[in-house]
Design a protein around this motif. Structure first.
Motif, PDB file in Angstrom:
ATOM      1  N   LYS A 220       0.826  -1.227   0.000  1.00 17.00           N
ATOM      2  CA  LYS A 220       0.000   0.000   0.000  1.00 17.00           C
ATOM      3  C   LYS A 220       0.858   1.274   0.000  1.00 17.00           C
ATOM      4  O   LYS A 220       0.628   2.210   0.759  1.00 17.00           O
ATOM      5  N   ASN A 221       1.867   1.277  -0.850  1.00 18.23           N
ATOM      6  CA  ASN A 221       2.740   2.459  -0.984  1.00 18.23           C
ATOM      7  C   ASN A 221       2.248   3.331  -2.132  1.00 18.23           C
ATOM      8  O   ASN A 221       2.116   2.853  -3.257  1.00 18.23           O
ATOM      9  N   HIS A 223       3.272   7.012  -1.961  1.00 22.68           N
ATOM     10  CA  HIS A 223       4.194   8.151  -1.966  1.00 22.68           C
ATOM     11  C   HIS A 223       5.576   7.708  -1.473  1.00 22.68           C
ATOM     12  O   HIS A 223       5.697   6.691  -0.788  1.00 22.68           O
ATOM     13  N   ASN A 225       7.512   8.850   0.826  1.00 18.53           N
ATOM     14  CA  ASN A 225       7.729   8.800   2.279  1.00 18.53           C
ATOM     15  C   ASN A 225       7.090   7.583   2.942  1.00 18.53           C
ATOM     16  O   ASN A 225       7.282   7.351   4.133  1.00 18.53           O
ATOM     17  N   GLN A 226       6.336   6.781   2.179  1.00 21.42           N
ATOM     18  CA  GLN A 226       5.744   5.557   2.726  1.00 21.42           C
ATOM     19  C   GLN A 226       6.677   4.354   2.585  1.00 21.42           C
ATOM     20  O   GLN A 226       6.489   3.357   3.280  1.00 21.42           O
ATOM     21  N   MET A 229       8.584   2.871   5.604  1.00 18.84           N
ATOM     22  CA  MET A 229       7.740   2.156   6.563  1.00 18.84           C
ATOM     23  C   MET A 229       7.701   0.649   6.306  1.00 18.84           C
ATOM     24  O   MET A 229       7.179  -0.103   7.111  1.00 18.84           O
ATOM     25  N   ASN A 301      12.217   3.030   9.995  1.00 16.04           N
ATOM     26  CA  ASN A 301      11.008   3.465  10.683  1.00 16.04           C
ATOM     27  C   ASN A 301      10.593   2.417  11.713  1.00 16.04           C
ATOM     28  O   ASN A 301      10.429   1.252  11.378  1.00 16.04           O
TER      29      ASN A 301
END
Length: 339
Positions: A220-221, A223, A225-226, A229, A301
């Motif tokens: 579920k990426n 962007h 900045n994801q 994670m 993260n």
């Protein structure tokens, strides 16, 4: 929300329309297949929980309708002037037809709709748009393409837009859209070589795009900045980002193989200016994928343990998909040497 039977009907129409178009010997049937394809894809784009998908569907409808009108107009011009479709006698009709097909496949300078539209769709719909939806217009382009200043300019422009447009992006879907525009330019260059070359290019590009979109959909990426994670495994992040480099065309991965074929052909026919521009612009594409890779690999993260419940399932899926892309060049080279 659409029920499953409606979804299946539209998917069936979407799948059937492409063979109908590419196997036809009449331009009218080609046009009809493209229209069925468009009308089947539009309801699939729309999602109840995603408001931006409605805007994407409307954008797609407008662009494809304008391209279809332009295509019909060009065919009428060719019929009136020649009494049959002889594409080598009428430059204005031929270029209008070429422009319509470029608009349908998202080739620069008719690319403006694609990044904005992809931003409003899910990864699965983006995958269909970047692979299946391009087959018919690209196949038709390969039938009528011939080397001239307009085609060479369009090829260079597509690669330049794909390279420079992706530099300022934080959205992964827009990044993939610009990467797709860049690959369109390479495919047009491959079309000038032979039909087999561009078909091979498209097949490898489709495999890499499917791997990339499915990997992003699993995690579920959407962007940049994801991506940090994805902290369940550094190996997973490395695999995913190596696949990005494969799409950009860095050796020794699968994405370099089709580009290598195009480079060899351009060297054979002494098209050094075109080749030089294409390679330099593709280096910019490699740069922005590397930029993502470095920042993501250095950022970690922290996550709580209960987020790891589906870790093994996701890990296995991503490992399997990305190994194909990374080891692709080696595998293809071995297969070619055996034959």
């Amino acid at each position: 929300m659409m029920n499953k039977s409606t979804n299946m009907l539209f998917m069936f129409m979407l799948i059937v329309s492409v063979p109908v178009s590419i196997s036809s010997n009449s331009w009218f049937i080609v046009w009809m297949g493209m229209e069925i394809n468009m009308m089947a894809f539009m309801p699939l784009i729309v999602e109840q929980k995603n408001m931006m998908s409605k805007e994407s569907a409307l954008t797609y409808f407008m662009v494809q309708t304008i391209a279809s009108m332009l295509m019909i107009m060009s065919l009428i011009m060719l019929m009136l002037n020649e009494n049959n479709i002889n594409l080598y006698q009428n430059n204005s009709g031929e270029m209008m037809l070429m422009s319509a097909l470029m608009m349908k496949s998202g080739v620069s300078p008719f690319h403006f709709w694609m990044p904005k539209m992809m931003e409003g769709m899910s990864w699965n719909k983006c995958m269909i748009l970047m692979t299946w939806q391009k087959i018919t217009p690209l196949m038709m382009m390969s039938n009528i393409i011939k080397i001239n200043y307009i085609i060479v300019t369009t090829t260079i422009l597509s690669i330049m837009v794909g390279a420079i447009g992706g530099l300022n992006q934080t959205s992964l879907r827009k990044l993939m859209a610009y990467s797709s525009i860049s690959n369109n330019g390479w495919m047009m260059s491959a079309m000038l070589m032979s039909e087999i070359t561009w078909t091979l290019y498209f097949m490898m590009y489709a495999i890499m795009t499917i791997i990339m979109t499915k990997s992003m959909e699993i995690y579920k990426n959407y962007h940049m900045n994801q991506i940090p994670m994805m902290n369940e495994s550094t190996t997973m992040k490395m695999f995913l980002l190596m696949n990005m480099l494969s799409i950009s065309g860095l050796p020794p991965m699968m994405g370099f193989m089709p580009k290598w074929m195009v480079i060899q052909y351009n060297m054979t026919i002494n098209e050094f200016m075109l080749l030089g521009t294409m390679v330099i612009m593709t280096l910019i594409t490699v740069y922005y994928y590397l930029r993502i890779m470095f920042s993501v690999m250095m950022l970690m993260n922290t996550q709580t343990k209960w987020n790891y419940k589906n870790m093994n399932m996701k890990k296995n899926k991503t490992m399997m998909l990305n190994t194909l892309s990374i080891m692709g060049m080696l595998t293809i080279t071995i297969i070619i040497s055996l034959y």
